[in-house]
Design a protein around this motif. Structure first.
Motif, PDB file in Angstrom:
ATOM      1  N   HIS A  67     -56.072 121.088  29.482  1.00  0.00           N
ATOM      2  CA  HIS A  67     -54.780 120.420  29.432  1.00  0.00           C
ATOM      3  C   HIS A  67     -53.687 121.240  28.741  1.00  0.00           C
ATOM      4  O   HIS A  67     -52.505 121.047  29.037  1.00  0.00           O
ATOM      5  CB  HIS A  67     -54.939 119.055  28.747  1.00  0.00           C
ATOM      6  N   LEU A  68     -54.054 122.132  27.859  1.00  0.00           N
ATOM      7  CA  LEU A  68     -53.026 122.985  27.259  1.00  0.00           C
ATOM      8  C   LEU A  68     -52.413 123.887  28.326  1.00  0.00           C
ATOM      9  O   LEU A  68     -51.187 124.023  28.421  1.00  0.00           O
ATOM     10  CB  LEU A  68     -53.611 123.821  26.118  1.00  0.00           C
ATOM     11  N   ALA A  69     -53.247 124.500  29.144  1.00  0.00           N
ATOM     12  CA  ALA A  69     -52.743 125.345  30.226  1.00  0.00           C
ATOM     13  C   ALA A  69     -51.916 124.523  31.212  1.00  0.00           C
ATOM     14  O   ALA A  69     -50.871 124.988  31.692  1.00  0.00           O
ATOM     15  CB  ALA A  69     -53.907 126.028  30.936  1.00  0.00           C
ATOM     16  N   LYS A  70     -52.373 123.320  31.518  1.00  0.00           N
ATOM     17  CA  LYS A  70     -51.615 122.430  32.408  1.00  0.00           C
ATOM     18  C   LYS A  70     -50.224 122.163  31.833  1.00  0.00           C
ATOM     19  O   LYS A  70     -49.214 122.244  32.552  1.00  0.00           O
ATOM     20  CB  LYS A  70     -52.357 121.104  32.576  1.00  0.00           C
ATOM     21  N   THR A  71     -50.170 121.880  30.538  1.00  0.00           N
ATOM     22  CA  THR A  71     -48.893 121.576  29.887  1.00  0.00           C
ATOM     23  C   THR A  71     -47.968 122.786  29.894  1.00  0.00           C
ATOM     24  O   THR A  71     -46.751 122.653  30.078  1.00  0.00           O
ATOM     25  CB  THR A  71     -49.148 121.099  28.448  1.00  0.00           C
ATOM     26  N   ILE A  72     -48.535 123.976  29.707  1.00  0.00           N
ATOM     27  CA  ILE A  72     -47.733 125.197  29.737  1.00  0.00           C
ATOM     28  C   ILE A  72     -47.098 125.387  31.109  1.00  0.00           C
ATOM     29  O   ILE A  72     -45.908 125.721  31.225  1.00  0.00           O
ATOM     30  CB  ILE A  72     -48.596 126.410  29.359  1.00  0.00           C
TER      31      ILE A  72
END
Length: 244
Positions: A67-72
């Motif tokens: 989810h961090l990569a998704k948010t980025i």
């Protein structure tokens, strides 16, 4: 250098998403603003980057970056176009329902196609008469042998007019236990989209109405026991009050 949360891979994703947004999205903004319509081609181009499958595990062909990569990715795209950022976020809601609550057959069928950018998923809950108060919904599905027949409307569905696979919550009984979840392909007989009305903002992103008129769906598309589980991550507490 890695930060406390972000790794070098996250930084690479940020650089890729930023470069893409500048090169591919920014030049289209004027046309999207002028037409106030959905940009189907750009939505598909974003999907083909693999970012809709960024939270899908590698075993299903996704990037498996969480989810961090998704948010980025959403942050970098939204930095240039809020409409296209909304498109990615709406698709991610559609991904999550399959990743977390789909059965193995549904995962094998749909997750690889989403990861390849060949399928854009949505989630459809809101209705005209009840808004996001899920216990007030009127759309329904009736069992017909080894299939269900769906009738009703869903409105304000993110990616309504570009989506290929709609995650739909409807009534199959009474009370909080009478809600069932279905995965409905956009080419199913009895499924259609109402004319998309221009919005005040987010031009390029569609959030319109889905229509189910004796829409036939096989039993394997239903996930009756998981319907309420789909709802907890996407709706405010006031909307899910009374669900068990």
């Amino acid at each position: 250098m890695d930060s406390y949360f972000a790794t070098e891979r996250h930084n690479q994703i940020r650089d890729q998403a930023r470069a893409f947004a500048e090169a591919e999205i920014r030049p289209r903004i004027s046309a999207m603003e002028a037409s106030r319509s959905v940009d189907h081609d750009l939505s598909r181009l974003i999907a083909r980057q693999g970012w809709i499958g960024i939270t899908i595990g590698k075993e299903f062909g996704g990037l498996g970056l969480g989810h961090l990569a998704k948010t980025i990715v959403i942050e970098e795209i939204s930095r240039v176009s809020g409409a296209m950022g909304a498109m990615v976020q709406a698709s991610q809601l559609g991904v999550a329902k399959i990743v977390h609550f789909g059965n193995q057959g549904q995962k094998r069928k749909w997750l690889p196609a989403i990861a390849r950018g060949e399928c854009l998923p949505t989630i459809a809950v809101t209705e005209r008469g009840s808004g996001s108060h899920v216990l007030g919904m009127a759309s329904n599905a009736e069992r017909d042998g080894n299939s269900y027949i769906l009738n009703g409307h869903k409105t304000y569905v993110g990616n309504s007019h570009v989506g290929d696979l709609h995650g739909v919550i409807v009534r199959t009984g009474s009370g909080s236990k009478g809600l069932s979840a279905f995965l409905i392909e956009a080419d199913r007989p009895g499924f259609s989209r109402a004319a998309l009305k221009p919005a005040m903002g987010l031009h390029g992103f569609g959030f319109g109405e889905l229509v189910f008129d004796n829409c036939w769906s096989p039993l394997k598309t239903c996930s009756a026991r998981r319907a309420t589980a789909w709802l907890w991550p996407i709706l405010p507490a006031s909307s899910t009050e009374g669900l068990t």
